[in-house]
Design a protein around this motif. Structure first.
Motif, PDB file in Angstrom:
ATOM      1  N   GLY A 190       0.807  -1.268   0.067  1.00 19.50           N
ATOM      2  CA  GLY A 190       0.016   0.054   0.238  1.00 19.50           C
ATOM      3  C   GLY A 190       1.013   1.363   0.067  1.00 19.50           C
ATOM      4  O   GLY A 190       2.062   1.078   0.094  1.00 19.50           O
ATOM      5  N   SER A 191       0.207   2.424  -0.208  1.00 18.99           N
ATOM      6  CA  SER A 191       0.827   3.605  -0.328  1.00 18.99           C
ATOM      7  C   SER A 191       0.981   4.424   1.049  1.00 18.99           C
ATOM      8  O   SER A 191       0.557   3.729   2.144  1.00 18.99           O
ATOM      9  N   SER A 210      -2.781   4.991   5.546  1.00 17.59           N
ATOM     10  CA  SER A 210      -4.099   4.868   5.960  1.00 17.59           C
ATOM     11  C   SER A 210      -4.772   3.736   5.320  1.00 17.59           C
ATOM     12  O   SER A 210      -4.551   3.116   4.422  1.00 17.59           O
ATOM     13  N   MET A 212     -15.262  11.087   7.125  1.00 10.14           N
ATOM     14  CA  MET A 212     -15.298  11.384   5.744  1.00 10.14           C
ATOM     15  C   MET A 212     -14.512  10.407   5.043  1.00 10.14           C
ATOM     16  O   MET A 212     -13.426  10.339   5.196  1.00 10.14           O
ATOM     17  N   LYS A 213     -14.956  10.453   3.629  1.00 12.33           N
ATOM     18  CA  LYS A 213     -14.206   9.565   2.525  1.00 12.33           C
ATOM     19  C   LYS A 213     -13.560  10.838   1.839  1.00 12.33           C
ATOM     20  O   LYS A 213     -14.022  11.691   1.536  1.00 12.33           O
ATOM     21  N   VAL A 214     -12.208  10.188   1.407  1.00 12.61           N
ATOM     22  CA  VAL A 214     -11.494  11.421   0.606  1.00 12.61           C
ATOM     23  C   VAL A 214     -10.877  10.594  -0.676  1.00 12.61           C
ATOM     24  O   VAL A 214     -10.605   9.410  -0.428  1.00 12.61           O
ATOM     25  N   ARG A 215     -10.970  11.367  -1.867  1.00 10.62           N
ATOM     26  CA  ARG A 215     -10.664  10.862  -2.844  1.00 10.62           C
ATOM     27  C   ARG A 215     -10.248  12.056  -3.785  1.00 10.62           C
ATOM     28  O   ARG A 215     -10.441  13.063  -3.660  1.00 10.62           O
ATOM     29  N   THR A 216      -9.433  11.675  -5.023  1.00  7.65           N
ATOM     30  CA  THR A 216      -8.938  12.764  -5.791  1.00  7.65           C
ATOM     31  C   THR A 216     -10.118  13.165  -6.662  1.00  7.65           C
ATOM     32  O   THR A 216     -10.928  12.140  -6.720  1.00  7.65           O
ATOM     33  N   ARG A 217     -10.200  14.216  -7.287  1.00  4.44           N
ATOM     34  CA  ARG A 217     -11.529  14.374  -8.063  1.00  4.44           C
ATOM     35  C   ARG A 217     -11.633  13.597  -9.487  1.00  4.44           C
ATOM     36  O   ARG A 217     -12.709  13.736 -10.089  1.00  4.44           O
ATOM     37  N   TYR A 218     -10.311  13.104  -9.727  1.00  4.24           N
ATOM     38  CA  TYR A 218     -10.390  12.058 -11.003  1.00  4.24           C
ATOM     39  C   TYR A 218     -10.878  10.832 -10.545  1.00  4.24           C
ATOM     40  O   TYR A 218     -11.153   9.907 -11.371  1.00  4.24           O
ATOM     41  N   ASP A 219     -10.969  10.386  -9.379  1.00  2.00           N
ATOM     42  CA  ASP A 219     -11.409   8.920  -9.006  1.00  2.00           C
ATOM     43  C   ASP A 219     -12.911   8.921  -9.195  1.00  2.00           C
ATOM     44  O   ASP A 219     -13.339  10.042  -8.744  1.00  2.00           O
TER      45      ASP A 219
END
Lengths: 73, 770
Positions: free
Chosen positions: B715-716, B729, B762-769
């Motif tokens: 994982g990252s 995370s 909260m969930k977090v993601r890049t706007r491209y995902d």
């Protein structure tokens, strides 16, 4: 909500490197989502693998307070 | 059914908490707003309690303003009133009641009159005439003038002083002069030296819309025409007059007030009997605890009346009657700063709101549901029922955020899944008994549970099975009916497999919950120990102990007595405290308060252990744990019975490990089953200070292991070149867990040292995902 609006922005410090890809994180357009609400933000993320970094003070500060407000909406 | 699907703020469901009648029925039980006895006894509705409080503060002018508000001639009232308030003062029961009329006189003498003209009022079109002079007609004329009716007042006297003197002969010369001056200043047309005859009345009445008269005038001009007892309107003459021929001061002033209301109705063209509301003296439903009232004697009033200081001293004797029985004992109610009626209304409204902020959500989830208010309230107010109903309502309308109770609910599922154990005694297929220690016993005192089961299985005939899990109370407290029903299904089916044995519970909450579930008696382990005697090796305890009764044992006198019998046989010397037995307080675990409102739960535990610096003994494992967490020496009775002290309170991760270890130990040592454990190829080090942070932030060691496992598997992570820390995370269910750690190569296996941890929902993601 327009795509241009950014609710919160965190600069990508130079010393933050993605350990998997070996490249520095960059300020990236990201989204926080909770209970069917979403908030465009800018956070440090790896440009290659897309790992978004949420620093501790953001998670326990602004994020927590918005969570609490939404939970009681 | 997915119990852990987050709600959406875009769902708009609504279900009434109660019908309006149901709401009123509950609210009416709260008597906090009932008037004090002195207030209720006054037909004029003077709030004597408030007046006394003003005097106690030295605010004589405010007290005087109250009197001027209720009657146009306060001197007449305070010197002539028969004072029913004084008779009903509760201080009479323990000494001498407060001298309320004397304090009223002090208010008039030491307070300043209100200055200023007040609001500009327009005269009403309807005109009023009052014939003849007595205290009733004088007061009514002034009352009508206050209501802005143009008033003509026909009197036989030649001037204001003699008019006042005839109406209130008991006044001193000085007071007479003052009230006469006041009368003259009023906007009343007084026709002095009038010949009060029927002819005068007949000739004048056509000019007026409202007509009233002294009772003597009515009797002479219209003998037999009696005023109606409620409206005071005489049917033949249409005159308003006093009810009695010879009213006392209070009756006369009260009748003038009532006649004023009738005048308003007549002026509006309405039936004078309509919409009058509550009039006159009434019974108060207020409850006042007199047990702490200090008996005292009245400060004698000298002829010239109290001096300021004496009045303040007399006022200070007042106990300011109020009912705060529930609030006195309940940390939750104290924290809200509200009494049950208003709290109920706010909860009802909170549940009713479809969109917008639900400000009472945290409050609804901060009640321990312990039921103490139902015992302390003279009318049995049940705040627990209301909070529990509200929680169930919120869950069913998807208004309950998972954040409040998710950790506890997952812990319940852990108890009934990974840590769950249900077995008949070795050598039996079906058993006569089944031991149900409860989830907290295994989490906090696993040794005591192990020994208790071994003891019961060894000493009881007919086989003793074991069900180690959660009784479902957690789901009930959280308002999650569907989860409770699943738990019920599981337990009923396990009980059936064991031949529906007699349950022996070790937890008062389990006992109560299981009894409701199966509809049959559940025994406590204390009953079995009392019947069969203590096991060998039970610890004797010779220091004095304070017994803390479990809130789930409220109303169960048999359980409370059985526990005391057990501690007796252990040789314990118990010190009983006032808030015990049915009056006991909750430790902060009940109703899941400790998950929702940690600070309040701490205050609850502190309140339970406030009395003396003596160790506490309880028969609920949660109480034992919460007191120990607050730094109090506390123990569970089973720790003594089975000589198995549980030591320091475990953190949230240790509680899980304890349950798993207990299960493994039972399987290995009691049922001779092999348990295979798989350890990761790397090592994780969690320093003590980080373990504390994990506990505070409700992050389990299991979550730490999962984050590291994900990282370890490729994982990252973010590497901070400045601090040398890695941050990774993992999203688990509805929570994202973050760890700061270092990674060291020690031999072939890696060593991860955890430096910090946090989480967010909260969930977090890049706007491209996507």
């Amino acid at each position: 909500m327009t795509d241009n609006k950014v609710y919160y922005s965190v600069e990508a410090e130079e010393n933050l490197i993605c350990s998997k890809c070996g490249i520095p994180l960059e300020k990236t357009e990201a989204v926080f989502e909770y209970l069917d609400n979403s908030f465009p933000v800018e956070l440090p993320a790896c440009p290659k693998c897309g790992f978004v970094y949420v620093p501790e003070d953001l998670a326990l500060g602004k994020v927590l307070s918005v969570e609490k407000v939404l939970e009681d909406k | 059914m997915d119990h852990f699907k987050e709600r959406s703020t875009r769902d708009y469901f609504q279900k009434k908490l109660y019908s309006l009648e149901g709401l009123m029925e509950r609210e009416n039980r709260c008597i906090y707003e009932e008037p004090a006895f002195c207030h209720a006894a006054c037909p004029l509705g003077l709030d004597a309690k408030k007046l006394i409080a003003f005097i106690e503060k030295g605010s004589f002018s405010e007290a005087r303003a109250m009197l001027e508000h209720i009657t146009p001639f306060p001197r007449i009232l305070v010197y002539g009133c028969e004072a029913p308030c004084k008779k009903v003062c509760r201080m009479n029961e323990v000494g001498e009641g407060i001298d309320i009329p004397a304090l009223e006189r002090a208010a008039i003498n030491h307070g300043s009159p209100k200055t200023g003209k007040g609001m500009l009022k327009f005269k009403k079109k309807q005109k009023a005439a009052v014939f003849g002079s007595d205290l009733f007609s004088l007061s009514l004329a002034a009352e009508l003038a206050r209501k802005s009716y143009p008033v003509s007042f026909y009197v036989s006297q030649a001037d204001a002083v003699s008019l006042i003197k005839d109406c209130a002969p008991f006044l001193s010369e000085d007071d007479l002069a003052k009230e006469a001056k006041k009368l003259e200043a009023m906007d009343i047309k007084i026709i002095y030296s009038a010949r009060l005859t029927k002819e005068l009345f007949e000739s004048e009445k056509k000019n007026f819309d409202i007509i009233a008269a002294a009772r003597s005038f009515l009797s002479i001009c219209f003998p037999g025409d009696l005023p109606d007892s409620r409206t005071l309107l005489s049917p033949v003459s249409q005159l308003l007059s006093s009810q009695n021929g010879d009213p006392n001061v209070l009756e006369a002033i009260f009748d003038a007030r009532r006649a004023g209301v009738s005048a308003d109705r007549i002026a509006q063209g309405l039936d004078p009997g309509s919409s009058r509301g509550e009039e006159g003296a009434r019974e108060s439903r207020l409850y006042t605890d007199m047990s702490e009232a200090v008996p005292s004697k009245r400060i004698p009033e000298p002829r010239e009346g109290y001096a300021r200081e004496a009045a303040i001293e007399e006022a200070a004797r007042c106990i300011q009657c109020k009912c705060e029985e529930c609030i006195k004992h309940c940390v939750f109610l104290q924290e809200t700063g509200k009494y049950p009626r208003i709290l109920t209304r706010e909860i009802y409204n909170n549940v009713d709101i479809i969109m917008g902020d639900h400000l009472m959500n945290k409050t609804i989830n901060s009640c321990s549901l312990c039921g103490q208010c139902t015992v302390t309230c003279p009318n049995g107010y049940d705040m627990a029922e209301i909070c529990r109903d509200a929680r169930e309502n919120m869950v069913s309308t998807t208004k309950m955020a998972l954040a409040y109770h998710e950790f506890a609910l997952l812990d319940m599922l852990f108890s009934n899944d990974e840590a769950f154990l249900s077995k008949p005694q070795s050598g039996y297929e079906e058993c006569k008994y089944v031991f149900f220690p409860g989830c907290q016993a295994g989490a906090i005192a696993p040794d005591a549970v192990f020994k208790a089961y071994s003891d019961l299985a060894g000493r009881l005939e007919g086989g003793v099975g074991l069900i180690n899990g959660c009784c479902g109370a957690i789901a009930k407290w959280a308002g999650r009916t569907a989860m409770y029903e699943e738990c019920e299904e599981l337990l009923i089916s396990e009980l059936k497999k064991l031949g529906n044995p007699q349950i022996i519970a070790a937890c008062p909450t389990c006992k109560k919950t299981l009894e409701e579930m199966i509809g049959a008696e559940v025994k406590g382990i204390w009953d079995i120990l009392n019947e069969n005697g203590l096991p060998a090796g039970a610890l004797e305890y010779d220091r004095p102990l304070i017994m803390h009764d479990s809130c789930s044992a409220r109303g169960d006198r048999d359980m409370q007595a059985a526990i005391r019998k057990l501690t007796d046989s252990l040789g314990c010397t118990l010190k009983e405290v006032p808030y015990n037995g049915d009056m006991t307080e909750c430790c902060g675990y009940g109703g899941l308060v400790s998950y929702v409102n940690k600070d309040l739960a701490s205050k609850m535990a502190q309140s339970c252990t406030k009395d003396e610096d003596v160790p506490y003994i309880s028969y609920c494992m949660a109480c034992r744990d919460r007191f120990a967490r607050e730094g109090r020496e506390s123990m569970h009775v089973l720790e003594l019975v089975y000589a198995a002290p549980a030591g320091n309170p475990p953190d949230i991760s240790e509680k899980r490990k304890n349950r798993l270890n207990l299960k493994r130990k039972l399987l290995e040592e009691v049922w001779n089953e092999e348990v295979i454990e798989v350890s990761p190829e790397y090592k994780i080090v969690i320093p003590e200070d980080v373990a504390e942070i994990l506990d505070q932030r409700m992050i389990l060691e299991e979550d730490v292991y999962d984050v590291i496992e994900a990282y370890h598997a490729g994982g990252s992570a973010v590497y901070d070149e400045k601090s040398g820390l890695l941050t990774s995370s993992l999203r688990k269910g509805n929570v994202t867990f973050w760890l700061n750690f270092t990674e060291d190569e020690a031999g072939e296996a890696g060593v991860y040292t955890i430096k910090g941890a946090y989480s967010h929902r909260m969930k977090v993601r890049t706007r491209y995902d996507v």
